[in-house]
Scaffold this active site. Structure first.
Site, mmCIF file in Angstrom:
data_model
loop_
_atom_site.group_PDB
_atom_site.id
_atom_site.type_symbol
_atom_site.label_atom_id
_atom_site.label_comp_id
_atom_site.label_asym_id
_atom_site.label_seq_id
_atom_site.Cartn_x
_atom_site.Cartn_y
_atom_site.Cartn_z
ATOM 1 N N TYR A 71 0.573 -4.372 11.981
ATOM 2 C CA TYR A 71 0.429 -3.005 11.639
ATOM 3 C C TYR A 71 1.000 -2.013 12.768
ATOM 4 O O TYR A 71 1.585 -1.037 12.292
ATOM 5 C CB TYR A 71 -1.024 -2.460 11.787
ATOM 6 C CG TYR A 71 -1.604 -2.909 10.450
ATOM 7 C CD1 TYR A 71 -2.306 -1.918 9.290
ATOM 8 C CD2 TYR A 71 -2.083 -4.392 9.813
ATOM 9 C CE1 TYR A 71 -2.755 -2.048 8.439
ATOM 10 C CE2 TYR A 71 -2.426 -4.553 8.692
ATOM 11 C CZ TYR A 71 -2.674 -3.555 7.830
ATOM 12 O OH TYR A 71 -3.577 -3.565 6.575
ATOM 13 N N HIS A 75 -4.209 1.157 11.948
ATOM 14 C CA HIS A 75 -3.988 -0.117 12.657
ATOM 15 C C HIS A 75 -5.437 -0.885 12.924
ATOM 16 O O HIS A 75 -6.182 -0.067 13.591
ATOM 17 C CB HIS A 75 -3.369 0.028 13.875
ATOM 18 C CG HIS A 75 -2.898 -0.680 15.011
ATOM 19 N ND1 HIS A 75 -3.179 -2.269 14.486
ATOM 20 C CD2 HIS A 75 -2.815 -1.088 16.357
ATOM 21 C CE1 HIS A 75 -2.827 -3.013 15.595
ATOM 22 N NE2 HIS A 75 -2.763 -2.311 16.717
ATOM 23 N N ASN A 109 -10.170 -3.210 2.169
ATOM 24 C CA ASN A 109 -9.997 -3.295 0.772
ATOM 25 C C ASN A 109 -11.058 -2.967 -0.331
ATOM 26 O O ASN A 109 -12.310 -2.988 0.351
ATOM 27 C CB ASN A 109 -9.469 -4.578 0.264
ATOM 28 C CG ASN A 109 -7.726 -4.677 0.809
ATOM 29 O OD1 ASN A 109 -7.019 -3.788 0.881
ATOM 30 N ND2 ASN A 109 -7.484 -5.984 0.903
ATOM 31 N N HIS A 121 0.813 -1.063 -0.193
ATOM 32 C CA HIS A 121 -0.075 -0.222 -0.002
ATOM 33 C C HIS A 121 0.835 1.369 -0.027
ATOM 34 O O HIS A 121 0.347 2.147 0.605
ATOM 35 C CB HIS A 121 -0.982 0.062 1.366
ATOM 36 C CG HIS A 121 -1.968 -1.081 0.977
ATOM 37 N ND1 HIS A 121 -3.113 -1.020 0.557
ATOM 38 C CD2 HIS A 121 -1.981 -2.332 1.773
ATOM 39 C CE1 HIS A 121 -3.718 -2.158 0.591
ATOM 40 N NE2 HIS A 121 -3.067 -3.022 1.216
#
Length: 714
Positions: free
Chosen positions: A397, A374, A182, A110
């Protein structure tokens, strides 16, 4: 200010720029009207009463980082005009040292992203299933949303075939909630321990660092053909979902199942969905390829321009709700398996609020690049489940921010600061910007008057839901309900329209055609045979290989889910880009009518002319937004022809627009441009009339369906 009627987005300054360099000292210009900084709060969540621009450059004169004014920044301090440069040049050393350290590690995945500020408004429909305050009726919450591609580096193109990230930071008054999802509701893998493997396989080959930002290579298909749990996600990626038209026209999914808790302590399992109000639309493959060279920033430009134009994109947030049973399954579907969806026919999506993005970031690095999401940023009323992929993300994360953002205090960066009071007893560390008084950053204590105290449910505390755990042994295994790797891929494929199925077959043929190893192609063809025999046969023929027989049964499965196809509905056209071709022979008054009609439909008109400046029609002038040199069909959702320039670039423009199944409208002499491009005026999706306003009306109607797919079928 520039005169823009209607306004054309993209001006970098936002004010009239002089030809000569200004010499009279003035204060720094403000941010553009479409831009917004993070809300000013302290490192510990207290609102600050700061004027606009207070965190930007101050004063009229160039200074050092410590505020000393400078007379020169073009010449280093030297021993004589020809040097050498002196070590004592503190300004040079400060300037070059800061430059040398401007970059931070990009995200492992990403890395390529774009973002915007906005607001989320809850409708109260979730109040029965969660006590989260931001989901109660009438609540308004500021948000920051980052869209991204998964595989490419920061410098890659926007329009590659890839999964897109859709990450939303809710700045609630109970703490920050991050919904990190997503545009595809299923994932490649079922267990987070495989995440390094899928990323390593999908990234460029380690020996040559190619190909960039794409999955069309051997290592990716080697992995997913061996790990068939990736089948459903891969199929979604090979569909039109892998090349969205715009971030504004893209669904978002939380992927995992979450647990909600209401004010009575009752729990439900849910899946989160973002539904774009403009509908779900995609590029065609040739457009995506052209844009990779013509405008690799297409998606981030589209988002920023739409917001600057006032065409604020909106999404409805919805949930599918399931009983929180010990099995954590629904209609035979394991809700802890991130490679599975629950069809909306079985569990309808219930809308619980609406998000609008209405401001662009003021600074890309400070906001879009430094924002840290996160899945463990949770608020009271929302909890996680035992999904093994989600469990791993809860660690990963947080861990990645430590190296990417230089330490544990990344939450104190302005874009990451909570809008709720923070009293965390966390101290020191790199980049600590909080100033903590007192002698007792521990508890229990008496030296700090006992503060901070522990909260109870009545104090809106976050409570880890006491979910029961089934008896078992410690082992490295997956439940048997994770074993079905093909039925959902079949459901998705069967739900697509014929044109979408064609695009899927073309995508697989292209991707596997870029692989060198025949064994990998044959292995993946076996996977396709277990999805659909026709799909497998088409791809096999394109690869020049035999089509294998399926190895699994397809009996007794659902055949169709209407929500999975992008084709068939009609949608609003706000923010759509409509090109208007006109040269100096055009009737400028008619062109002005077309511009006004497009703007009245809340679309964006862009006049395409043979030169820059304006079309001059005596008493009427129309600004030219693009020239024949700078225009290409991929920028526009539809094309209007006000004249017929004898220019091969216009012929290419019309030909591509027609080939990509976009609406075309003409009036007057513009009809001749169709003849130049060998386009029949009565072809599907071609609107001709004597009046430009009537043409625009017809074009807007066609745009509601995004494309004229019957032209492709013909």
């Amino acid at each position: 200010m520039f005169e823009k009627n209607p306004p054309v987005p993209g001006s970098p300054a936002g004010f009239e720029v002089p030809v000569e360099e200004p010499t009279t000292p003035t204060d720094p210009p403000p941010a553009k009207p479409d831009q917004r900084e993070p809300v000013p709060v302290t490192a510990t969540g207290t609102p600050e009463d700061l004027p606009d621009g207070a965190r930007g450059p101050q004063g009229r004169f160039l200074t050092t980082a410590q505020g000393a004014r400078l007379t020169d920044t073009d010449h280093s301090l030297k021993a004589g005009r020809r040097g050498p440069t002196l070590l004592q040049d503190h300004h040079f050393r400060e300037k070059i040292t800061h430059f040398d350290h401007e970059r931070i590690p990009e995200r492992a995945v990403h890395a390529r992203g774009a973002a915007a500020h906005g607001v989320f408004r809850a409708n109260g429909a979730a109040s029965k299933i969660t006590r989260a305050g931001f989901l109660q009726k009438g609540s308004e919450t500021r948000v920051f949303v980052r869209f991204s591609t998964v595989l490419g580096s920061r410098g890659s193109a926007d329009t590659v075939r890839d999964t897109r990230g859709f990450a939303t930071k809710f700045y609630t008054d109970e703490g920050t909630f991050d919904l990190v999802g997503n545009n595809i509701p299923v994932f490649f893998i079922q267990d987070a321990i495989k995440f390094p493997d899928i990323v390593h396989a999908a990234k460029p080959h380690p020996d040559r660092e190619i190909p960039q930002a794409q999955s069309a290579h051997d290592t990716f298909w080697d992995f997913v053909s061996l790990h068939t749990e990736a089948t459903a996600h891969t199929l979604w990626n090979m569909s039109d979902r892998g090349i969205p038209r715009s971030y504004r026209m893209m669904e978002g999914f939380g992927v995992h199942t979450f647990r909600l808790v209401n004010s009575d302590g009752e729990t439900s399992l849910v899946k989160f969905h973002w539904k774009p109000r403009l509908g779900v639309h995609s590029l065609v493959w040739e457009e995506a390829q052209l844009l990779g060279g013509i405008d690799p920033d297409f998606h981030r430009r589209d988002l920023a321009d739409a917001i600057e134009s006032g065409a604020y994109p909106e999404w409805d947030l919805g949930v599918q709700v399931f009983p929180d049973t010990p099995e954590q399954t629904f209609e035979g579907i394991d809700l802890l398996d991130p490679t599975k969806i629950v069809p909306e026919e079985l569990a309808p999506v219930q809308v619980i609020g609406t998000m609008q993005l209405n401001a662009n970031p003021t600074n890309f690095f400070a906001e879009t690049e430094q924002v840290a999401f996160h899945p463990g940023h949770l608020v009271p009323g929302i909890d996680v489940t035992d999904d093994p992929l989600l469990q791993g993300r809860l660690f990963s994360y947080l861990d990645t921010q430590l190296s990417r953002l230089g330490g544990p205090n990344f939450g104190q960066l302005p874009i990451n600061r909570p809008h709720a009071p923070v009293n965390d007893m966390l101290r020191d560390g790199m980049h600590q910007t909080g100033v903590h008084p007192g002698a007792a950053p521990y508890r229990p204590n008496t030296l700090g008057a006992g503060c901070p105290f522990l909260a109870g449910v009545e104090d809106a505390a976050f409570i880890d839901v006491p979910a029961p755990i089934a008896a078992g042994v410690k082992e490295r295994e997956a439940p048997s309900t994770f074993d079905d790797h093909f039925s959902q891929a079949r459901l998705f494929y069967r739900s697509l329209s014929e044109i979408e199925k064609t695009h899927v077959a073309n995508a697989y043929t292209f991707e596997l055609g870029k692989c060198f190893e025949q064994a990998i192609k044959e292995r993946q063809l076996q996977v396709l045979a277990n999805i659909d025999a026709g799909l497998c046969a088409t791809v096999a023929a394109g690869l020049g290989l035999p089509a294998p027989e399926p190895t699994v049964s397809t009996d007794g499965e659902p055949l169709h889910s209407e929500a999975l196809s992008q084709v068939g509905a009609t949608w609003p056209v706000e923010g759509r880009m409509i090109g208007i071709v006109a040269d100096d022979s055009a009737d400028v008054a008619e062109v002005a009518k077309a511009v006004a009609a497009v703007a009245a439909a809340k679309a964006v008109p862009l006049v395409i002319g043979p030169h820059g400046g304006k079309l001059d029609g005596g008493r009427k002038e129309v600004p030219i937004s693009r020239t024949f040199d700078t225009a290409r069909s991929v920028e526009y959702d539809a094309l209007l022809l006000a004249s017929a320039p004898a220019d091969p670039r216009v012929r290419i423009l019309v030909d591509e627009t027609f080939r990509h199944c976009k609406a075309i409208g003409t009036w007057g002499a513009g009809t001749e441009a169709l003849e130049h491009a060998a386009v029949h005026p009565e072809a599907p999706g071609v609107v001709t009339a004597d009046d430009p306003e009537a043409v625009v009306t017809g074009i807007v109607e066609l745009l509601g369906a995004h494309r004229v797919w019957e032209r492709s079928q013909a």
